[in-house]
Design a protein around this motif. Structure first.
Motif, PDB file in Angstrom:
ATOM      1  N   VAL A 208     -31.388  37.936  23.930  1.00  0.00           N
ATOM      2  CA  VAL A 208     -32.266  36.830  24.326  1.00  0.00           C
ATOM      3  C   VAL A 208     -33.144  37.376  25.450  1.00  0.00           C
ATOM      4  CG1 VAL A 208     -32.355  34.518  25.336  1.00  0.00           C
ATOM      5  CG2 VAL A 208     -30.559  35.094  23.680  1.00  0.00           C
ATOM      6  N   SER A 209     -34.440  37.261  25.302  1.00  0.00           N
ATOM      7  CA  SER A 209     -35.366  37.883  26.250  1.00  0.00           C
ATOM      8  C   SER A 209     -35.173  37.357  27.667  1.00  0.00           C
ATOM      9  CB  SER A 209     -36.809  37.638  25.810  1.00  0.00           C
ATOM     10  OG  SER A 209     -37.140  36.267  25.955  1.00  0.00           O
ATOM     11  N   THR A 210     -35.595  38.167  28.618  1.00  0.00           N
ATOM     12  CA  THR A 210     -35.519  37.771  30.023  1.00  0.00           C
ATOM     13  C   THR A 210     -36.302  36.479  30.271  1.00  0.00           C
ATOM     14  OG1 THR A 210     -35.295  40.078  30.727  1.00  0.00           O
ATOM     15  CG2 THR A 210     -36.029  38.502  32.386  1.00  0.00           C
ATOM     16  N   GLU A 211     -37.475  36.373  29.626  1.00  0.00           N
ATOM     17  CA  GLU A 211     -38.302  35.171  29.794  1.00  0.00           C
ATOM     18  C   GLU A 211     -37.559  33.926  29.291  1.00  0.00           C
ATOM     19  OE1 GLU A 211     -42.692  33.417  28.450  1.00  0.00           O
ATOM     20  OE2 GLU A 211     -41.856  35.208  27.487  1.00  0.00           O
ATOM     21  N   ARG A 212     -36.969  34.012  28.105  1.00  0.00           N
ATOM     22  CA  ARG A 212     -36.260  32.867  27.541  1.00  0.00           C
ATOM     23  C   ARG A 212     -35.025  32.532  28.384  1.00  0.00           C
ATOM     24  NH1 ARG A 212     -36.333  31.974  22.234  1.00  0.00           N
ATOM     25  NH2 ARG A 212     -38.497  32.605  22.492  1.00  0.00           N
ATOM     26  N   TYR A 213     -34.312  33.554  28.782  1.00  0.00           N
ATOM     27  CA  TYR A 213     -33.110  33.357  29.601  1.00  0.00           C
ATOM     28  C   TYR A 213     -33.458  32.678  30.927  1.00  0.00           C
ATOM     29  CZ  TYR A 213     -28.699  34.565  31.969  1.00  0.00           C
ATOM     30  OH  TYR A 213     -27.494  34.518  32.652  1.00  0.00           O
ATOM     31  N   THR A 214     -34.574  33.101  31.522  1.00  0.00           N
ATOM     32  CA  THR A 214     -35.027  32.498  32.780  1.00  0.00           C
ATOM     33  C   THR A 214     -35.386  31.024  32.575  1.00  0.00           C
ATOM     34  OG1 THR A 214     -35.875  34.631  33.550  1.00  0.00           O
ATOM     35  CG2 THR A 214     -36.722  32.651  34.644  1.00  0.00           C
ATOM     36  N   GLN A 215     -36.042  30.724  31.455  1.00  0.00           N
ATOM     37  CA  GLN A 215     -36.385  29.333  31.145  1.00  0.00           C
ATOM     38  C   GLN A 215     -35.125  28.475  31.013  1.00  0.00           C
ATOM     39  OE1 GLN A 215     -38.631  29.956  27.560  1.00  0.00           O
ATOM     40  NE2 GLN A 215     -40.613  30.017  28.602  1.00  0.00           N
ATOM     41  N   ILE A 216     -34.118  29.021  30.344  1.00  0.00           N
ATOM     42  CA  ILE A 216     -32.863  28.288  30.159  1.00  0.00           C
ATOM     43  C   ILE A 216     -32.201  28.010  31.505  1.00  0.00           C
ATOM     44  CG2 ILE A 216     -30.510  28.444  29.228  1.00  0.00           C
ATOM     45  CD1 ILE A 216     -31.708  30.079  26.896  1.00  0.00           C
ATOM     46  N   ARG A 217     -32.127  29.041  32.352  1.00  0.00           N
ATOM     47  CA  ARG A 217     -31.479  28.869  33.658  1.00  0.00           C
ATOM     48  C   ARG A 217     -32.236  27.868  34.526  1.00  0.00           C
ATOM     49  NH1 ARG A 217     -30.523  34.081  36.780  1.00  0.00           N
ATOM     50  NH2 ARG A 217     -32.645  34.482  36.061  1.00  0.00           N
ATOM     51  N   ASN A 218     -33.570  27.915  34.486  1.00  0.00           N
ATOM     52  CA  ASN A 218     -34.356  26.968  35.276  1.00  0.00           C
ATOM     53  C   ASN A 218     -34.111  25.542  34.803  1.00  0.00           C
ATOM     54  OD1 ASN A 218     -35.456  29.026  36.795  1.00  0.00           O
ATOM     55  ND2 ASN A 218     -37.331  29.171  35.584  1.00  0.00           N
ATOM     56  N   PHE A 219     -34.054  25.347  33.489  1.00  0.00           N
ATOM     57  CA  PHE A 219     -33.780  24.021  32.936  1.00  0.00           C
ATOM     58  C   PHE A 219     -32.401  23.536  33.390  1.00  0.00           C
ATOM     59  CE2 PHE A 219     -31.665  21.365  29.848  1.00  0.00           C
ATOM     60  CZ  PHE A 219     -32.585  20.359  29.606  1.00  0.00           C
ATOM     61  N   SER A 382     -24.148  38.409  29.838  1.00  0.00           N
ATOM     62  CA  SER A 382     -25.466  38.570  30.459  1.00  0.00           C
ATOM     63  C   SER A 382     -25.423  39.704  31.469  1.00  0.00           C
ATOM     64  CB  SER A 382     -25.899  37.275  31.156  1.00  0.00           C
ATOM     65  OG  SER A 382     -25.893  36.191  30.253  1.00  0.00           O
ATOM     66  N   PHE A 383     -26.548  40.419  31.553  1.00  0.00           N
ATOM     67  CA  PHE A 383     -26.677  41.487  32.543  1.00  0.00           C
ATOM     68  C   PHE A 383     -28.123  41.566  32.996  1.00  0.00           C
ATOM     69  CE2 PHE A 383     -27.799  45.881  33.593  1.00  0.00           C
ATOM     70  CZ  PHE A 383     -26.887  46.147  34.613  1.00  0.00           C
ATOM     71  N   ASN A 384     -28.317  41.503  34.296  1.00  0.00           N
ATOM     72  CA  ASN A 384     -29.638  41.696  34.897  1.00  0.00           C
ATOM     73  C   ASN A 384     -30.717  40.857  34.203  1.00  0.00           C
ATOM     74  OD1 ASN A 384     -31.303  42.796  36.823  1.00  0.00           O
ATOM     75  ND2 ASN A 384     -31.725  44.677  35.687  1.00  0.00           N
ATOM     76  N   ASN A 385     -30.434  39.552  34.084  1.00  0.00           N
ATOM     77  CA  ASN A 385     -31.379  38.582  33.515  1.00  0.00           C
ATOM     78  C   ASN A 385     -31.644  38.777  32.019  1.00  0.00           C
ATOM     79  OD1 ASN A 385     -31.809  37.150  35.951  1.00  0.00           O
ATOM     80  ND2 ASN A 385     -33.207  38.756  36.638  1.00  0.00           N
ATOM     81  N   LYS A 386     -30.726  39.447  31.330  1.00  0.00           N
ATOM     82  CA  LYS A 386     -30.784  39.534  29.872  1.00  0.00           C
ATOM     83  C   LYS A 386     -29.488  38.975  29.309  1.00  0.00           C
ATOM     84  CE  LYS A 386     -33.634  43.714  29.365  1.00  0.00           C
ATOM     85  NZ  LYS A 386     -33.613  45.121  28.894  1.00  0.00           N
ATOM     86  N   MET A 387     -29.605  38.220  28.240  1.00  0.00           N
ATOM     87  CA  MET A 387     -28.419  37.686  27.572  1.00  0.00           C
ATOM     88  C   MET A 387     -28.273  38.363  26.211  1.00  0.00           C
ATOM     89  SD  MET A 387     -27.676  33.778  26.316  1.00  0.00           S
ATOM     90  CE  MET A 387     -27.633  33.093  27.969  1.00  0.00           C
TER      91      MET A 387
END
Length: 418
Positions: A208-219, A382-387
């Protein structure tokens, strides 16, 4: 010297016997550059000496199985130059009767990779994290100090008594009565798999891309839900489509790290402290992701407020407390139910702890045992903002294709949701 095997050692041993999985835990680390192979092998050897259970051998005995020190350490470190050989190692098993209980394979390429396989009998997902953190620390220290050795040994009590020691008698009765079904069950629904007999072990992963993972965590931060809630929701929704379940209650067992119940978190041992809890939900084909998420999140909160995962530990403690000799092992073998579908979230691999000096890591993931059909499990780490999502199976090419389609559906759910 002999050491008594713990209940979960035997439980993992049974998983192969009952056709559930091959009881191994896997970790793959991908570097951006090369590593020092000689230092890596030396670090692996020091790790095994620092954690003695990794060097011991298992003796199966229906009256009282045990671990025993081994006079000789079998081969544990391999270097390969082809990805095919590297994959074959990653899908392989340790031998609990010959040892060691951990082995390593370094892929020499433009950017090196390291694969680690650990016998699930000796530890779980949290435990293999501990091992790889220690390996990276030893490796980094050896680059600076060639004769470095840790001044400690990790060899404490491997039982689970400390997890349940704080429970009162009333608590135990409540858990055994009201949470009696909160453990692995052979649920009727199955992930569709082929009947092709031309099978082999494989691990399919999906990042799962860093961008998508970041969006999920922010939500999650904004809406007071967890990343696990979101991923479990996506899992439920995709399963309901694949298996064609519309509005029917079905349950998915998830793995729980029971270290959450320890008063003293500084556990000086390598052991299995994972349990299960069944998450039940009705998913309708026409409902939104957020509607399903609300159900899953509420169910998870309810479980967390009601002795999450403790039912299995108490049942096993009661069984081995009242029954002696080979009887508890016989009962456990006969009553053990393996779930057809489950999920494990191994969580975050700490990028500040997994550091190999001079060799940055591009990604790392951990996944559980390779399942035997018809059992199906999605693992998350997950590792370093990648899932990384993974599914492990002894299956055919048709099964590989089905799992690839499954990952695509998970992606669609996460894309529509974010």
């Amino acid at each position: 010297m002999k050491y008594k095997a713990e209940t979960f050692d035997y439980l993992q041993y049974l998983y192969h016997t009952t056709g559930f999985n091959d009881h191994q835990v896997h970790c793959v680390i991908k570097f951006e550059t090369k590593v020092n192979s000689l230092i890596m092998k030396k670090a692996a050897g020091i790790l095994i000496n620092t954690v003695p259970i990794l060097a011991r051998v298992y003796k199966q005995n229906e009256v009282c199985p045990y671990w025993e020190d081994s006079d000789t350490l079998k081969e544990y470190f391999y270097v390969v130059e082809s990805y095919k050989d590297f994959e074959a190692f990653t899908f392989s098993k340790t031998n609990e009767e010959l040892g060691p209980q951990i082995k390593f394979c370094l892929l020499r390429a433009e950017s090196d990779s390291l694969s680690i396989v650990v016998n699930h009998m000796v530890t779980d997902g949290a435990g293999i994290k501990h091992c790889v953190y220690l390996l990276s620390e030893i490796y980094s220290r050896l680059l600076i100090e060639s004769d470095y050795k840790p001044e400690y040994v990790i060899d404490g009590d491997r039982g689970f008594k400390d997890v349940i020691s704080g429970l009162s008698l009333i608590d135990k009765i409540k858990i055994l009565i009201f949470n009696k079904k909160d453990n692995n069950q052979s649920i009727q629904y199955k992930f569709p798999m082929s009947i092709n007999e031309n099978i082999s072990p494989f691990i399919l992963t999906h990042e799962v891309s860093t961008e998508r993972y970041t969006q999920i965590r922010n939500f999650c931060n904004l809406n007071m839900v967890t990343v696990n809630d979101v991923m479990l929701t996506a899992y439920f929704r995709v399963l309901s489509k694949i298996i064609k379940i519309d509005g029917e209650l079905f349950g998915v067992p998830i793995m729980i790290d029971m270290r959450r119940h320890l008063k003293d978190k500084s556990l000086n041992t390598l052991t299995n402290l994972s349990s299960t809890a069944i998450i039940n939900a009705c998913v309708y084909q026409d409902e939104s992701f957020l509607q399903t998420l609300e159900k899953i999140s509420n169910e998870m909160k309810n479980k967390k407020n009601n002795y999450l995962g403790l039912n299995t530990f108490l049942k096993l403690d009661t069984l081995f407390g009242f029954c002696k000799g080979k009887l508890p092992y016989k009962i456990l073998k006969n009553l053990l139910k393996n779930p057809n579908i489950c999920m494990t979230n191994i969580g975050i691999i700490d990028s500040e702890k997994l550091v190999f000096l001079g060799s940055p890591i591009s990604n790392a993931y951990i996944c559980g045992s390779i399942k035997y059909r018809p059992h199906f499990q999605m693992a998350i780490s997950s590792f370093n903002n990648k899932m990384t999502l993974s599914v492990n199976l002894y299956g055919s090419q048709e099964d590989r294709d089905a799992i690839s389609e499954f990952f695509a559906l998970i992606d669609d759910e996460l894309l529509n949701f974010t």
